[in-house]
Scaffold this motif. Sequence first.
Motif, short mmCIF file in Angstrom:
data_model
loop_
_atom_site.label_atom_id
_atom_site.label_comp_id
_atom_site.label_asym_id
_atom_site.label_seq_id
_atom_site.Cartn_x
_atom_site.Cartn_y
_atom_site.Cartn_z
N VAL A 1 2.68 7.74 0.87
CA VAL A 1 2.85 7.56 2.32
C VAL A 1 2.11 8.66 3.07
CG1 VAL A 1 4.49 7.47 4.23
CG2 VAL A 1 5.05 6.38 2.05
N LEU A 2 2.26 9.89 2.61
CA LEU A 2 1.59 11.02 3.26
C LEU A 2 0.07 10.87 3.18
CD1 LEU A 2 3.83 14.00 2.07
CD2 LEU A 2 3.89 12.80 4.26
N GLU B 1 6.20 3.54 12.06
CA GLU B 1 7.35 3.44 11.15
C GLU B 1 6.85 3.79 9.75
OE1 GLU B 1 10.81 0.22 10.07
OE2 GLU B 1 8.73 -0.47 9.94
N ALA B 2 7.41 4.85 9.18
CA ALA B 2 7.05 5.26 7.82
C ALA B 2 8.01 4.60 6.83
CB ALA B 2 7.12 6.78 7.69
N LYS B 3 7.48 3.86 5.87
CA LYS B 3 8.29 3.12 4.90
C LYS B 3 8.18 3.84 3.55
CE LYS B 3 8.25 -1.42 5.34
NZ LYS B 3 9.52 -1.65 6.04
N ILE B 4 9.29 4.47 3.16
CA ILE B 4 9.26 5.39 2.03
C ILE B 4 10.24 4.97 0.94
CG2 ILE B 4 9.51 7.81 1.34
CD1 ILE B 4 8.98 8.54 4.26
N HIS C 1 10.13 16.43 8.68
CA HIS C 1 9.17 17.51 8.94
C HIS C 1 7.87 17.26 8.16
CE1 HIS C 1 7.57 21.48 9.78
NE2 HIS C 1 7.41 21.69 8.48
N LYS C 2 7.98 16.82 6.94
CA LYS C 2 6.80 16.57 6.12
C LYS C 2 5.93 15.47 6.73
CE LYS C 2 9.07 18.04 1.84
NZ LYS C 2 9.62 17.62 0.52
N ILE C 3 6.59 14.43 7.24
CA ILE C 3 5.84 13.33 7.85
C ILE C 3 5.19 13.78 9.15
CG2 ILE C 3 6.01 11.01 8.82
CD1 ILE C 3 8.33 10.52 6.86
N ILE D 1 11.80 6.32 10.39
CA ILE D 1 11.60 6.48 8.95
C ILE D 1 12.52 5.49 8.24
CG2 ILE D 1 11.74 8.05 6.98
CD1 ILE D 1 11.39 10.38 8.91
N ASP D 2 11.94 4.56 7.54
CA ASP D 2 12.70 3.52 6.83
C ASP D 2 12.68 3.85 5.34
OD1 ASP D 2 14.06 1.25 6.14
OD2 ASP D 2 12.32 -0.06 6.27
N VAL D 3 13.81 4.33 4.83
CA VAL D 3 13.91 4.77 3.44
C VAL D 3 14.63 3.73 2.59
CG1 VAL D 3 14.88 6.51 1.89
CG2 VAL D 3 13.89 7.20 4.08
N LYS D 4 14.06 3.47 1.42
CA LYS D 4 14.73 2.63 0.43
C LYS D 4 14.71 3.35 -0.91
CE LYS D 4 14.35 -2.04 2.27
NZ LYS D 4 13.94 -3.44 1.99
N HIS D 5 15.63 2.95 -1.78
CA HIS D 5 15.74 3.55 -3.10
C HIS D 5 15.58 2.47 -4.16
CE1 HIS D 5 17.26 7.16 -1.11
NE2 HIS D 5 17.97 6.35 -0.37
#
Length: 420
Positions: free
Chosen positions: A306-307, A327-330, A341-343, A357-361
């Motif tokens: 992503v980065l 929208e960042a999809k991580i 902060h990293k994004i 920030i849309d986070v999934k595992h």
Amino acid sequence: MKKKIRMKFIHTADWHLGQLFHEYDRTYEHQQFLNRLIEVIKEQKTDVLLISGDVFDLSNPSALTVRMFYTFLNRASRVSKDLQIIITAGNHDSPSRLESPQPLLESSNIHIVGTVEKKADGSINFEKLIIPLKNKEGETEALCLAIPFLRMGDYPVVAECSDPYAEGVAELYRQVTSNAVSQLEQGQSLIAMGHLYAAGAERSGNDEQERPILGNIECVTASAFPVELKYVALGHIHKAQKIGGLDHIRYCGSPIPMSFSEVNYTHQVLSFDLTGGIIQNLEAVEIPAAIPLLRVPERHKPLHEVLLAISELPDNDGDINIAPYLEAKILLEGPEPGLRHKIEMALKGKRARLAKIDVKHPALSVAGETTLITSKKLEEIKPIEIFNKVYESKYNVAVPEVLTTLFNQVYQEASHIENK
């Protein structure tokens, strides 16, 4: 025989003026939409503008937002001196606040209906809800049933029914239509407005937040709208669509994006003609997005990917305040300290603003069956087991060995202190 005269209508709704998009101010976007709508009104030589609720996002909008709305009304009236504007309240609007300027507008062609007014005997004041629409020759061509968002007490109580809301709303439309039909003269037609959740409506991401406002009550079906209605201009659902497979019962959708689920969706207002009681030339008029939506990447990927994708975005060469929303999809396998902060650091100098920030595992495959835990068994469960279950339920992966070691150290130290 009455001469057939074409009347041009524009149907819009769900402006949500004053709304924030993930904490970003949207004044610029709303103003760009209103500017475009003025152009459409002029280009199409519009006779009637229908605004079916949720003019504002908050029941107590800011002075700047209210000024924006009334400035638009003034501009629209100047563009076309014969333009008729019908505005109804949505669930986000304050009914009384929205219609409070109506006494000042009585001499104009602007009508605002926020409430269902009752007479002293408790009956509905149909006169307020039925508005005549005049053609270019000043003759009444149609009657508009201007019905706002209906709250408890606005609609009739239907005895012994399974769904008081849906059947109450249908009964109100039946009564108002019946009254309007009794006023119709030869060659005149009926159209209606509404702000509600219709059965079968396809919702966008933001619409999922709207349903609780209705108190989780049932929605209404297309059959709630009497057959005498030539067109039903609906608001509340933010995605444009027809209801019940009927071309004349329509949601126009919101004119600007309300969620990232609309990243590939074309926003619009609806345009149609009414000629001799027949709806013709029903079409969408596109409203270009003033600020685009970006999803990076399109599907969830590990943080380092992503980065890297963010680093490949175009550099900012203009006003960052109107740069695209991102929208960042991580995809994460565990906790990621300082993720935002990293994004944001990766976004420095890029033409995009982090909105979500849309986070999934990754899914965890667990063998075995679900079992019930007895009280005795519960007492036997060790703290590390609880920690493991909580971690796995949150991140869908097994607890890393290093975290297990740290947890055991903390637990032993806490036990030692307790036993002193």
